[in-house]
Structures are given as structure tokens and as C-alpha cells.
Design a protein around this motif. Structure first.
Motif, PDB file in Angstrom:
ATOM      1  N   TRP A   1      78.913 111.614  93.287  1.00 20.41           N
ATOM      2  CA  TRP A   1      79.218 111.039  91.982  1.00 20.41           C
ATOM      3  C   TRP A   1      78.490 111.826  90.906  1.00 20.41           C
ATOM      4  O   TRP A   1      77.557 112.559  91.178  1.00 20.41           O
ATOM      5  CB  TRP A   1      78.829 109.566  91.928  1.00 20.41           C
ATOM      6  CG  TRP A   1      77.407 109.295  92.303  1.00 20.41           C
ATOM      7  CD1 TRP A   1      76.940 109.070  93.567  1.00 20.41           C
ATOM      8  CD2 TRP A   1      76.274 109.254  91.444  1.00 20.41           C
ATOM      9  NE1 TRP A   1      75.581 108.887  93.543  1.00 20.41           N
ATOM     10  CE2 TRP A   1      75.135 108.994  92.245  1.00 20.41           C
ATOM     11  CE3 TRP A   1      76.093 109.406  90.084  1.00 20.41           C
ATOM     12  CZ2 TRP A   1      73.852 108.883  91.717  1.00 20.41           C
ATOM     13  CZ3 TRP A   1      74.817 109.296  89.572  1.00 20.41           C
ATOM     14  CH2 TRP A   1      73.717 109.032  90.385  1.00 20.41           C
ATOM     15  N   LYS A   2      78.958 111.647  89.680  1.00 18.76           N
ATOM     16  CA  LYS A   2      78.316 112.228  88.507  1.00 18.76           C
ATOM     17  C   LYS A   2      78.117 111.109  87.497  1.00 18.76           C
ATOM     18  O   LYS A   2      78.916 110.183  87.432  1.00 18.76           O
ATOM     19  CB  LYS A   2      79.185 113.320  87.878  1.00 18.76           C
ATOM     20  CG  LYS A   2      79.368 114.536  88.739  1.00 18.76           C
ATOM     21  CD  LYS A   2      80.273 115.538  88.046  1.00 18.76           C
ATOM     22  CE  LYS A   2      80.535 116.726  88.950  1.00 18.76           C
ATOM     23  NZ  LYS A   2      81.490 117.665  88.331  1.00 18.76           N
ATOM     24  N   SER A   3      77.091 111.231  86.710  1.00 22.99           N
ATOM     25  CA  SER A   3      76.801 110.229  85.697  1.00 22.99           C
ATOM     26  C   SER A   3      76.235 110.911  84.459  1.00 22.99           C
ATOM     27  O   SER A   3      75.413 111.817  84.569  1.00 22.99           O
ATOM     28  CB  SER A   3      75.789 109.217  86.246  1.00 22.99           C
ATOM     29  OG  SER A   3      75.527 108.219  85.294  1.00 22.99           O
TER      30      SER A   3
ATOM     31  N   ALA B   1      87.134 113.434  80.207  1.00 22.99           N
ATOM     32  CA  ALA B   1      88.053 113.088  81.288  1.00 22.99           C
ATOM     33  C   ALA B   1      88.097 111.596  81.587  1.00 22.99           C
ATOM     34  O   ALA B   1      89.026 111.124  82.235  1.00 22.99           O
ATOM     35  CB  ALA B   1      87.673 113.850  82.556  1.00 22.99           C
ATOM     36  N   ASN B   2      87.124 110.851  81.134  1.00 32.61           N
ATOM     37  CA  ASN B   2      87.050 109.431  81.451  1.00 32.61           C
ATOM     38  C   ASN B   2      87.257 108.572  80.213  1.00 32.61           C
ATOM     39  O   ASN B   2      87.228 109.064  79.090  1.00 32.61           O
ATOM     40  CB  ASN B   2      85.698 109.111  82.096  1.00 32.61           C
ATOM     41  CG  ASN B   2      85.621 109.698  83.480  1.00 32.61           C
ATOM     42  OD1 ASN B   2      86.163 109.146  84.428  1.00 32.61           O
ATOM     43  ND2 ASN B   2      84.966 110.852  83.613  1.00 32.61           N
ATOM     44  N   ARG B   3      87.456 107.260  80.442  1.00 33.91           N
ATOM     45  CA  ARG B   3      87.673 106.327  79.333  1.00 33.91           C
ATOM     46  C   ARG B   3      86.834 105.069  79.447  1.00 33.91           C
ATOM     47  O   ARG B   3      86.760 104.288  78.512  1.00 33.91           O
ATOM     48  CB  ARG B   3      89.144 105.906  79.272  1.00 33.91           C
ATOM     49  CG  ARG B   3      90.084 107.022  79.007  1.00 33.91           C
ATOM     50  CD  ARG B   3      91.531 106.581  78.825  1.00 33.91           C
ATOM     51  NE  ARG B   3      91.949 105.407  79.582  1.00 33.91           N
ATOM     52  CZ  ARG B   3      92.141 104.191  79.060  1.00 33.91           C
ATOM     53  NH1 ARG B   3      91.954 103.966  77.793  1.00 33.91           N
ATOM     54  NH2 ARG B   3      92.538 103.188  79.815  1.00 33.91           N
TER      55      ARG B   3
ATOM     56  N   VAL C   1      78.486 106.866  81.538  1.00 31.91           N
ATOM     57  CA  VAL C   1      79.800 107.090  82.133  1.00 31.91           C
ATOM     58  C   VAL C   1      79.594 107.640  83.539  1.00 31.91           C
ATOM     59  O   VAL C   1      78.807 108.572  83.734  1.00 31.91           O
ATOM     60  CB  VAL C   1      80.626 108.091  81.288  1.00 31.91           C
ATOM     61  CG1 VAL C   1      81.973 108.376  81.932  1.00 31.91           C
ATOM     62  CG2 VAL C   1      80.806 107.575  79.872  1.00 31.91           C
ATOM     63  N   ASP C   2      80.306 107.064  84.511  1.00 28.56           N
ATOM     64  CA  ASP C   2      80.249 107.511  85.910  1.00 28.56           C
ATOM     65  C   ASP C   2      81.561 108.152  86.309  1.00 28.56           C
ATOM     66  O   ASP C   2      82.612 107.795  85.772  1.00 28.56           O
ATOM     67  CB  ASP C   2      80.077 106.321  86.866  1.00 28.56           C
ATOM     68  CG  ASP C   2      78.776 105.589  86.676  1.00 28.56           C
ATOM     69  OD1 ASP C   2      77.753 106.257  86.445  1.00 28.56           O
ATOM     70  OD2 ASP C   2      78.798 104.353  86.767  1.00 28.56           O
ATOM     71  N   GLU C   3      81.474 109.015  87.310  1.00 30.19           N
ATOM     72  CA  GLU C   3      82.681 109.576  87.906  1.00 30.19           C
ATOM     73  C   GLU C   3      82.415 109.765  89.386  1.00 30.19           C
ATOM     74  O   GLU C   3      81.489 110.482  89.763  1.00 30.19           O
ATOM     75  CB  GLU C   3      83.033 110.905  87.242  1.00 30.19           C
ATOM     76  CG  GLU C   3      84.324 111.507  87.726  1.00 30.19           C
ATOM     77  CD  GLU C   3      84.674 112.767  86.952  1.00 30.19           C
ATOM     78  OE1 GLU C   3      85.387 112.646  85.945  1.00 30.19           O
ATOM     79  OE2 GLU C   3      84.202 113.846  87.357  1.00 30.19           O
ATOM     80  N   ARG C   4      83.212 109.082  90.205  1.00 33.29           N
ATOM     81  CA  ARG C   4      83.067 109.230  91.657  1.00 33.29           C
ATOM     82  C   ARG C   4      83.749 110.495  92.111  1.00 33.29           C
ATOM     83  O   ARG C   4      84.811 110.854  91.625  1.00 33.29           O
ATOM     84  CB  ARG C   4      83.679 108.034  92.370  1.00 33.29           C
ATOM     85  CG  ARG C   4      82.881 106.765  92.136  1.00 33.29           C
ATOM     86  CD  ARG C   4      83.347 105.672  93.004  1.00 33.29           C
ATOM     87  NE  ARG C   4      83.228 106.108  94.393  1.00 33.29           N
ATOM     88  CZ  ARG C   4      83.279 105.315  95.431  1.00 33.29           C
ATOM     89  NH1 ARG C   4      83.454 104.042  95.248  1.00 33.29           N
ATOM     90  NH2 ARG C   4      83.178 105.771  96.645  1.00 33.29           N
ATOM     91  N   GLY C   5      83.140 111.170  93.054  1.00 34.75           N
ATOM     92  CA  GLY C   5      83.708 112.367  93.636  1.00 34.75           C
ATOM     93  C   GLY C   5      84.114 112.101  95.068  1.00 34.75           C
ATOM     94  O   GLY C   5      84.150 110.960  95.521  1.00 34.75           O
TER      95      GLY C   5
ATOM     96  N   LEU D   1      83.079 115.564  81.551  1.00 33.52           N
ATOM     97  CA  LEU D   1      83.076 114.233  82.156  1.00 33.52           C
ATOM     98  C   LEU D   1      83.386 113.165  81.105  1.00 33.52           C
ATOM     99  O   LEU D   1      84.187 112.261  81.343  1.00 33.52           O
ATOM    100  CB  LEU D   1      81.735 113.954  82.830  1.00 33.52           C
ATOM    101  CG  LEU D   1      81.697 112.717  83.720  1.00 33.52           C
ATOM    102  CD1 LEU D   1      80.880 113.002  84.966  1.00 33.52           C
ATOM    103  CD2 LEU D   1      81.115 111.540  82.988  1.00 33.52           C
TER     104      LEU D   1
END
Length: 114
Positions: free
Chosen positions: A77-79, A17-19, A68-72, A14
């Protein structure tokens, strides 16, 4: 809703993959949180910043957290929250390799300095 703890590998994926993240720091018992762009490599997060409040505060108290968050799909979501220590990479001989590495990671994206 299912809430679970992410495995270390899931957290690493995660972060890689994110910024975009939120940086939390504190000074004299007062919290402060700001958005930032970052790059992840070798269990380190790299970011660029101009001088200002967050740099002043992190110089005073280098203990920080980054979220850091990531919407699914749908409402999922993941955090990931990472606790760490702020470290500057000054423009001096002893930090050249680290600065070059950070620069190479961050400059892969057009808006790395924002």
C-alpha cells in the motif's frame, strides 16, 4: 515489509489518481477525522461539504491534514499525508473563478457531493 518515503512526484500522482480521503481537523485540542471525496489540481485539494461540525471546526482552526491511501498488489500500500490550510470559496465575485474550477473538477464524478 519495505517502508520508504515517497518522492514528491509519487505523492502528486497518488493524490491525482484517487478521490477518497480522510480529513483531520482539531478544535480546543480535540482531533476530529472524517471521510470525504476530493479533487486534486495545481497543488490544491477541493471538496464540497454542507455546514456542520467539520466546517465549524475548520473555521475556528484552519490547519488541517488529509490522508489518502492506495492499496497495491498483495499486502502493499501507499499513503500520503498532506498538511494544509482550510479555505472556503464563498459565492462572491472575488472567488468565482476558483469556485468554477472546483465545480468543474468535482462534478466529473456522479457522487462528488456525497
Amino acid at each position: 515489509m519495505l517502508i520508504r518515503t515517497l518522492a514528491t512526484l509519487e505523492c502528486t500522482k497518488l493524490l491525482t489518481a484517487n478521490r477518497f480521503a480522510r480529513l483531520a481537523c482539531a478544535k480546543d485540542g480535540q482531533p476530529y477525522i472524517v471521510p470525504l471525496y476530493y479533487a486534486h489540481s495545481d497543488n490544491h485539494l477541493y471538496a464540497f461539504s454542507m455546514l456542520g461540525k467539520k466546517i465549524d471546526w475548520m473555521r475556528s482552526n484552519p490547519l488541517v491534514s488529509v490522508q489518502v491511501d492506495e492499496r497495491g498488489p498483495g499486502r502493499s500500500w501507499k499513503s500520503v499525508v498532506v498538511d494544509g490550510r482550510y479555505e472556503e470559496l464563498p459565492d462572491r465575485v472575488g472567488h468565482k473563478l476558483q469556485r468554477d474550477h472546483a465545480w468543474a473538477l468535482l462534478s466529473r464524478h456522479a457522487d462528488w457531493w456525497e
